[in-house]
Design a protein around this motif. Structure first.
Motif, mmCIF file in Angstrom:
data_model
loop_
_atom_site.group_PDB
_atom_site.id
_atom_site.type_symbol
_atom_site.label_atom_id
_atom_site.label_comp_id
_atom_site.label_asym_id
_atom_site.label_seq_id
_atom_site.Cartn_x
_atom_site.Cartn_y
_atom_site.Cartn_z
ATOM 1 N N TYR A 132 1.183 -28.596 18.361
ATOM 2 C CA TYR A 132 2.563 -28.588 18.851
ATOM 3 C C TYR A 132 2.605 -29.049 20.310
ATOM 4 O O TYR A 132 3.462 -29.851 20.699
ATOM 5 N N LEU A 133 1.688 -28.530 21.130
ATOM 6 C CA LEU A 133 1.673 -28.886 22.544
ATOM 7 C C LEU A 133 1.428 -30.375 22.731
ATOM 8 O O LEU A 133 2.067 -31.017 23.573
ATOM 9 N N ASP A 134 0.496 -30.942 21.963
ATOM 10 C CA ASP A 134 0.221 -32.379 22.070
ATOM 11 C C ASP A 134 1.462 -33.199 21.724
ATOM 12 O O ASP A 134 1.771 -34.198 22.395
ATOM 13 N N ALA A 135 2.174 -32.790 20.663
ATOM 14 C CA ALA A 135 3.372 -33.529 20.243
ATOM 15 C C ALA A 135 4.466 -33.423 21.297
ATOM 16 O O ALA A 135 5.132 -34.414 21.621
ATOM 17 N N VAL A 136 4.668 -32.234 21.857
ATOM 18 C CA VAL A 136 5.682 -32.054 22.896
ATOM 19 C C VAL A 136 5.310 -32.847 24.141
ATOM 20 O O VAL A 136 6.161 -33.501 24.762
ATOM 21 N N LEU A 173 6.918 -24.214 30.381
ATOM 22 C CA LEU A 173 8.199 -24.691 29.854
ATOM 23 C C LEU A 173 8.564 -24.012 28.539
ATOM 24 O O LEU A 173 9.750 -23.806 28.243
ATOM 25 N N LEU A 174 7.550 -23.674 27.737
ATOM 26 C CA LEU A 174 7.807 -23.178 26.389
ATOM 27 C C LEU A 174 7.618 -21.670 26.246
ATOM 28 O O LEU A 174 7.857 -21.125 25.170
ATOM 29 N N ALA A 175 7.199 -20.994 27.307
ATOM 30 C CA ALA A 175 6.873 -19.571 27.192
ATOM 31 C C ALA A 175 8.064 -18.743 26.712
ATOM 32 O O ALA A 175 7.937 -17.943 25.773
ATOM 33 N N GLU A 176 9.206 -18.910 27.348
ATOM 34 C CA GLU A 176 10.364 -18.085 26.998
ATOM 35 C C GLU A 176 10.929 -18.411 25.611
ATOM 36 O O GLU A 176 11.165 -17.497 24.808
ATOM 37 N N PRO A 177 11.150 -19.692 25.282
ATOM 38 C CA PRO A 177 11.630 -19.963 23.906
ATOM 39 C C PRO A 177 10.612 -19.554 22.846
ATOM 40 O O PRO A 177 11.000 -19.146 21.745
ATOM 41 N N LEU A 178 9.320 -19.631 23.178
ATOM 42 C CA LEU A 178 8.302 -19.230 22.200
ATOM 43 C C LEU A 178 8.420 -17.747 21.880
ATOM 44 O O LEU A 178 8.225 -17.341 20.717
ATOM 45 N N GLU A 179 8.755 -16.924 22.874
ATOM 46 C CA GLU A 179 8.947 -15.496 22.607
ATOM 47 C C GLU A 179 10.039 -15.286 21.568
ATOM 48 O O GLU A 179 9.898 -14.471 20.646
ATOM 49 N N SER A 199 13.576 -30.861 31.903
ATOM 50 C CA SER A 199 12.337 -30.963 31.130
ATOM 51 C C SER A 199 12.165 -29.781 30.189
ATOM 52 O O SER A 199 11.643 -29.939 29.081
ATOM 53 N N GLY A 200 12.618 -28.589 30.613
ATOM 54 C CA GLY A 200 12.501 -27.426 29.738
ATOM 55 C C GLY A 200 13.332 -27.571 28.484
ATOM 56 O O GLY A 200 12.878 -27.241 27.383
ATOM 57 N N ARG A 201 14.539 -28.060 28.647
ATOM 58 C CA ARG A 201 15.412 -28.261 27.484
ATOM 59 C C ARG A 201 14.820 -29.298 26.539
ATOM 60 O O ARG A 201 14.789 -29.115 25.323
ATOM 61 N N ASP A 202 14.305 -30.415 27.097
ATOM 62 C CA ASP A 202 13.695 -31.435 26.250
ATOM 63 C C ASP A 202 12.461 -30.900 25.538
ATOM 64 O O ASP A 202 12.199 -31.240 24.377
ATOM 65 N N ALA A 203 11.674 -30.076 26.237
ATOM 66 C CA ALA A 203 10.479 -29.500 25.612
ATOM 67 C C ALA A 203 10.863 -28.636 24.416
ATOM 68 O O ALA A 203 10.214 -28.680 23.357
ATOM 69 N N VAL A 204 11.942 -27.847 24.559
ATOM 70 C CA VAL A 204 12.391 -27.000 23.452
ATOM 71 C C VAL A 204 12.860 -27.854 22.281
ATOM 72 O O VAL A 204 12.526 -27.583 21.116
ATOM 73 N N ALA A 231 14.987 -24.212 12.680
ATOM 74 C CA ALA A 231 14.880 -25.348 13.610
ATOM 75 C C ALA A 231 15.891 -26.423 13.276
ATOM 76 O O ALA A 231 16.503 -27.027 14.164
ATOM 77 N N ARG A 232 16.100 -26.693 11.990
ATOM 78 C CA ARG A 232 17.094 -27.691 11.588
ATOM 79 C C ARG A 232 18.491 -27.244 12.009
ATOM 80 O O ARG A 232 19.321 -28.051 12.473
ATOM 81 N N ALA A 233 18.773 -25.953 11.852
ATOM 82 C CA ALA A 233 20.084 -25.450 12.261
ATOM 83 C C ALA A 233 20.275 -25.614 13.761
ATOM 84 O O ALA A 233 21.361 -26.001 14.218
ATOM 85 N N ALA A 234 19.236 -25.334 14.525
ATOM 86 C CA ALA A 234 19.335 -25.480 15.988
ATOM 87 C C ALA A 234 19.596 -26.937 16.374
ATOM 88 O O ALA A 234 20.427 -27.220 17.236
ATOM 89 N N LEU A 235 18.891 -27.850 15.744
ATOM 90 C CA LEU A 235 19.014 -29.267 16.097
ATOM 91 C C LEU A 235 20.346 -29.857 15.664
ATOM 92 O O LEU A 235 20.783 -30.872 16.234
#
Length: 461
Positions: free
Chosen positions: A393-397, A422-428, A370-375, A455-459
């Motif tokens: 953002y939270l609503d969309a996730v 779920l998003l705390a660490e990637p948000l940092e 779930s953490g990976r999907d949330a990211v 974000a596009r590069a990551a995806l």
């Protein structure tokens, strides 16, 4: 590659309308007469914009109109159902064995399709024309129509129009509650406009119904975006894909040297400060006070920080930077010292390489949880650039995670506290990179242009 019509099939022009809708919700379709009713179900779900979340059936008479006797005999109506409903009624017929051209003819009268036996969305299918099947014509095509489908679970046609009346009247006692329900039900990937119909988007989805299965490499070679699309349930998959098409995420992001250097500056500074020989921690395992103070000053964080900023355990920006660098695989701690990993050594003087490394690490660090999907869902929203506040953002996730099937142990949708976790660490990491216009790091809001590219590069990594 696409599926082709059978020899001898005809092209049927069919008008479909939702019984009881006023103003009428309707479509005009051209369909291959050889398509079996289970495929016609798929066509109707797609053309109307339903989410395929309920049971359905076909009948050759209106199931809610009592048949009259003719010469003392009442004709027994025919009903076609899916495989899982066949055992419920011995008189039912398998929809997989009957082609549309056999049950909807110029002599037959209309065909009826009922979706969701609770709300009873009844569709009337009327044959307009029938011609020999031309070559190279799609097996199903949407020609015309009006208005989106009603919302699922809105109480049938009467309940749907009652809901629209309440939404249009701010003084209605149920207005606020229904407005909130509609926002959650519709979700973040489309606006709710009962009068709107995107024929092009629906036509694209109809075409996809008849694409031949892809040949060649398997799912492990799918892009991250394709993987998310395929894991969505069919009805929501259409909405998700249309949303992605509307924001155009096909091209990967790129970055110039100076921009990459500015975005990765905190990580470049930390890697450079650790250096090839490493950096000793205090006996308690913290960065030395002088290093903490140096980080806050040279990275530019001191101006927004209240306090001495010389103890790592009390200076969150520096603590979170070190911890995120460890999670990303840039540094490691061994016997009281911070050392660069092989990746950290390789990238310490390569801002663009570091930018791409962080993008890949965020998207691929964890697999199938779930953490990976949330990211990934958060990165999609950053790349799309349509959200203006962290709650958006939270609503969309949250909606995306629900669509992918993630639930709490009790079976409920994931709550806000879980999403934050779920998003705390990637948000940092994202905030360290300056992905958001975030008012000095207080709370993310809209996405910067460089954030969208990241974000596009990551995806696409």
């Amino acid at each position: 590659m696409t599926e082709h019509a059978e020899n001898g099939s005809r092209l049927l022009r069919v008008r479909v309308s939702i019984v009881g809708s006023e103003p009428e919700i309707w479509r005009v379709l051209e369909v291959d007469s050889s398509l079996t009713l289970d495929r016609i179900h798929d066509v109707l779900q797609t053309a109307l914009g339903w989410r395929d979340a309920h049971l359905h059936s076909f009948t050759d008479t209106d199931p809610y109109v009592r048949l009259r006797a003719v010469n003392g005999h009442v004709r027994e109506p025919r009903r076609w159902v899916s495989e899982d409903l066949l055992e419920d009624n011995e008189g039912d017929l398998p929809e997989t064995a009957w082609a549309l051209g056999k049950v909807l003819t110029s002599e037959s009268g209309p065909l009826f399709y009922e979706y969701d036996f609770g709300d009873s969305w009844l569709h009337r299918l009327e044959l307009i024309d029938s011609i020999p099947m031309p070559a190279d014509v799609p097996r199903a095509r949407l020609l015309d129509g009006a208005r989106r489908a009603p919302l699922e679970d809105s109480g049938g046609i009467g309940g749907y129009y009652d809901m629209l009346d309440a939404l249009a009247d701010p003084a209605h006692e149920d207005h606020d509650e229904l407005k909130e329900w509609v926002a959650w039900t519709v979700g973040p990937w489309q606006a709710f406009d009962p009068e709107h119909l995107d024929i092009d988007a629906l036509s694209n989805e109809l075409a996809r119904l008849f694409e031949a299965p892809a040949q060649g490499p398997g799912p492990e070679t799918e892009s991250l975006i394709q993987e998310l699309i395929h894991r969505m349930p069919p009805g929501l998959r259409r909405e998700f894909r249309s949303y992605l098409d509307s924001v155009g995420l096909d091209a990967p992001g790129s970055v110039e040297d100076d921009v990459a250097g500015a975005m990765t500056a905190p990580y470049l500074w930390l890697a450079g400060r650790i250096g090839q020989n490493g950096l000793s921690l205090t006996p308690a395992g913290w960065l030395p006070p002088a290093v903490v103070q140096e980080a806050m000053t040279e990275i530019g964080w001191a101006k927004n920080w209240i306090g001495k900023a010389n103890r790592e355990e009390q200076t969150l920006p520096v603590l979170q930077l070190r911890e995120s660098a460890q999670r990303l695989g840039l540094i490691r701690k061994i016997k009281g010292r911070l050392l660069l990993t092989s990746a950290g050594k390789r990238l310490v003087d390569d801002p663009v390489g570091l930018w791409m490394f962080i993008a890949r690490s965020l998207a691929h660090r964890h697999r199938h949880d779930s953490g990976r999907d949330a990211v990934l869902l958060l990165l999609l929203e950053i790349a799309a650039g349509k959200r203006a506040a962290w709650d958006d953002y939270l609503d969309a996730v949250a909606f995306g995670l629900s669509a992918l099937g993630w639930r709490s142990p009790e079976g409920a949708d994931l709550d806000t506290r879980t999403l934050h976790a779920l998003l705390a660490e990637p948000l940092e990491v994202l905030q360290n990179l300056g992905i958001f216009n975030d008012h000095g790091g207080l709370e993310p809001d809209s996405t910067t242009p460089h954030g969208k590219a990241f974000a596009r590069a990551a995806l696409h990594s």
